[in-house]
Write a protein that holds these residues in place. Sequence first.
Motif, PDB file in Angstrom:
ATOM      1  N   HIS A   1      -5.849   0.030  -5.964  1.00  0.00           N
ATOM      2  CA  HIS A   1      -6.830  -0.935  -5.483  1.00  0.00           C
ATOM      3  C   HIS A   1      -6.121  -2.267  -5.251  1.00  0.00           C
ATOM      4  O   HIS A   1      -5.023  -2.508  -5.765  1.00  0.00           O
ATOM      5  CB  HIS A   1      -7.939  -1.130  -6.519  1.00  0.00           C
ATOM      6  CG  HIS A   1      -8.610   0.131  -6.954  1.00  0.00           C
ATOM      7  ND1 HIS A   1      -9.428   0.860  -6.126  1.00  0.00           N
ATOM      8  CD2 HIS A   1      -8.583   0.787  -8.145  1.00  0.00           C
ATOM      9  CE1 HIS A   1      -9.885   1.920  -6.777  1.00  0.00           C
ATOM     10  NE2 HIS A   1      -9.381   1.911  -8.001  1.00  0.00           N
TER      11      HIS A   1
ATOM     12  N   GLY B   1      -6.654   3.565 -13.138  1.00  0.00           N
ATOM     13  CA  GLY B   1      -5.635   3.650 -12.106  1.00  0.00           C
ATOM     14  C   GLY B   1      -4.898   2.339 -11.941  1.00  0.00           C
ATOM     15  O   GLY B   1      -4.809   1.528 -12.858  1.00  0.00           O
ATOM     16  N   TYR B   2      -4.380   2.126 -10.746  1.00  0.00           N
ATOM     17  CA  TYR B   2      -3.571   0.944 -10.453  1.00  0.00           C
ATOM     18  C   TYR B   2      -4.352  -0.068  -9.618  1.00  0.00           C
ATOM     19  O   TYR B   2      -5.113   0.304  -8.726  1.00  0.00           O
ATOM     20  CB  TYR B   2      -2.317   1.336  -9.669  1.00  0.00           C
ATOM     21  CG  TYR B   2      -1.377   2.254 -10.406  1.00  0.00           C
ATOM     22  CD1 TYR B   2      -0.655   1.809 -11.509  1.00  0.00           C
ATOM     23  CD2 TYR B   2      -1.203   3.574  -9.981  1.00  0.00           C
ATOM     24  CE1 TYR B   2       0.216   2.648 -12.176  1.00  0.00           C
ATOM     25  CE2 TYR B   2      -0.331   4.422 -10.645  1.00  0.00           C
ATOM     26  CZ  TYR B   2       0.375   3.956 -11.744  1.00  0.00           C
ATOM     27  OH  TYR B   2       1.230   4.793 -12.398  1.00  0.00           O
ATOM     28  N   THR B   3      -4.124  -1.350  -9.905  1.00  0.00           N
ATOM     29  CA  THR B   3      -4.718  -2.430  -9.131  1.00  0.00           C
ATOM     30  C   THR B   3      -3.697  -3.539  -8.933  1.00  0.00           C
ATOM     31  O   THR B   3      -3.176  -4.091  -9.910  1.00  0.00           O
ATOM     32  CB  THR B   3      -5.957  -3.019  -9.826  1.00  0.00           C
ATOM     33  OG1 THR B   3      -6.922  -1.994 -10.057  1.00  0.00           O
ATOM     34  CG2 THR B   3      -6.582  -4.125  -8.979  1.00  0.00           C
TER      35      THR B   3
ATOM     36  N   PRO C   1      -0.218   4.383  -2.790  1.00  0.00           N
ATOM     37  CA  PRO C   1      -1.356   4.565  -1.876  1.00  0.00           C
ATOM     38  C   PRO C   1      -2.702   4.622  -2.581  1.00  0.00           C
ATOM     39  O   PRO C   1      -3.731   4.293  -1.970  1.00  0.00           O
ATOM     40  CB  PRO C   1      -1.038   5.900  -1.188  1.00  0.00           C
ATOM     41  CG  PRO C   1       0.453   6.027  -1.289  1.00  0.00           C
ATOM     42  CD  PRO C   1       0.818   5.418  -2.609  1.00  0.00           C
ATOM     43  N   GLU C   2      -2.701   5.017  -3.851  1.00  0.00           N
ATOM     44  CA  GLU C   2      -3.964   5.142  -4.582  1.00  0.00           C
ATOM     45  C   GLU C   2      -4.430   3.827  -5.191  1.00  0.00           C
ATOM     46  O   GLU C   2      -5.524   3.739  -5.770  1.00  0.00           O
ATOM     47  CB  GLU C   2      -3.827   6.196  -5.685  1.00  0.00           C
ATOM     48  CG  GLU C   2      -2.941   5.784  -6.870  1.00  0.00           C
ATOM     49  CD  GLU C   2      -1.463   6.087  -6.668  1.00  0.00           C
ATOM     50  OE1 GLU C   2      -0.786   6.331  -7.683  1.00  0.00           O
ATOM     51  OE2 GLU C   2      -1.006   6.069  -5.505  1.00  0.00           O
TER      52      GLU C   2
ATOM     53  N   LYS D   1       0.809  -1.219   0.000  1.00  0.00           N
ATOM     54  CA  LYS D   1       0.000   0.000   0.000  1.00  0.00           C
ATOM     55  C   LYS D   1       0.845   1.273   0.000  1.00  0.00           C
ATOM     56  O   LYS D   1       0.553   2.207  -0.767  1.00  0.00           O
ATOM     57  CB  LYS D   1      -0.953  -0.025   1.210  1.00  0.00           C
ATOM     58  CG  LYS D   1      -1.962   1.115   1.236  1.00  0.00           C
ATOM     59  CD  LYS D   1      -2.931   1.014   0.055  1.00  0.00           C
ATOM     60  CE  LYS D   1      -4.021   2.066   0.144  1.00  0.00           C
ATOM     61  NZ  LYS D   1      -4.907   2.039  -1.047  1.00  0.00           N
TER      62      LYS D   1
ATOM     63  N   GLU E   1     -14.097  -0.138 -10.778  1.00  0.00           N
ATOM     64  CA  GLU E   1     -13.014   0.790 -10.433  1.00  0.00           C
ATOM     65  C   GLU E   1     -11.632   0.234 -10.748  1.00  0.00           C
ATOM     66  O   GLU E   1     -10.659   0.990 -10.830  1.00  0.00           O
ATOM     67  CB  GLU E   1     -13.092   1.191  -8.951  1.00  0.00           C
ATOM     68  CG  GLU E   1     -13.016   0.041  -7.981  1.00  0.00           C
ATOM     69  CD  GLU E   1     -14.387  -0.377  -7.470  1.00  0.00           C
ATOM     70  OE1 GLU E   1     -14.469  -0.735  -6.280  1.00  0.00           O
ATOM     71  OE2 GLU E   1     -15.343  -0.338  -8.257  1.00  0.00           O
TER      72      GLU E   1
END
Length: 275
Positions: free
Chosen positions: A65, A83-85, A62-63, A58, A79
């Motif tokens: 998933h 972004g990032y997962t 931090p952003e 994390k 979602e």
Amino acid sequence: MREGSDLIEQIEAVARRAGEIMLSASDIERKTSEKEGHGNFVTEYDRKVQEFLFQALKPLLPEAHFLGEEEGEECFREEYRSGYTFVIDPIDGTANFLAGIRPSVCSIALLADGEPWLAVIYNPYHDMMLHAERGKGAFCNGKRIGSCQRDLAHSMVLFGTAPYYDGLQDLTFALARRYMNLSMDIRRLGAAAWDLCQMALGAAGVFYELRLGLWDFAAGALIAEEAGCIVTDIEGRPLRYDGPSGLVAASAGVAREGHYLPEEILGFQMKGEEK
């Protein structure tokens, strides 16, 4: 977008610490429970490693998933497409881990806008750290790796049995019988992420499994592709990273020869994957 090489080094450090938890395991059988599906187990260490990974990864993004096997859901939420997962299998090969059969591995994939970007898989029992970044090749312990150039007749075939889905077993073993006649031999290692690493390392010519969770293949598929393998769904279509899928991977040599997809091997059209 973050610099991939720096992030890979940080993820590898986390994976190595997760491997230390695996190596420290004791009294595993007593600390095991069953999940839905035949032979589907989860140990205290699966949960412990996943919790550690979530906490340790994390701060790196931090952003981001998180989607992990031990959350108990296969749902790919909307979602995750932006972004990032992180897609995590804390211990791929749990049955191996429970039985004391090697290998079991820690598998970490990082999706960017729903597509695989970075992958790290660590086998702590042989201290083998594999990683890949989209478009930049695949590596094991810092050395570039590549798929084998042999044809199918001179290659090993690896397969998974999709053990939690009874309706897929007849097709799985019909394929194994046919591949056995066409290849050097067949093997079942019991950890799809590690099967895909073996493809990347040049040890095998084909790997297939008729249904896998996203966490089972997300990291391994990218590593295999970056090593020069062709990785698709069972019908030869582009692999999707939005949920469970069947999967077939072919080495550069087997792909060049052609005629390796399950429908071609069986000689008849397969039915769609079990939902």
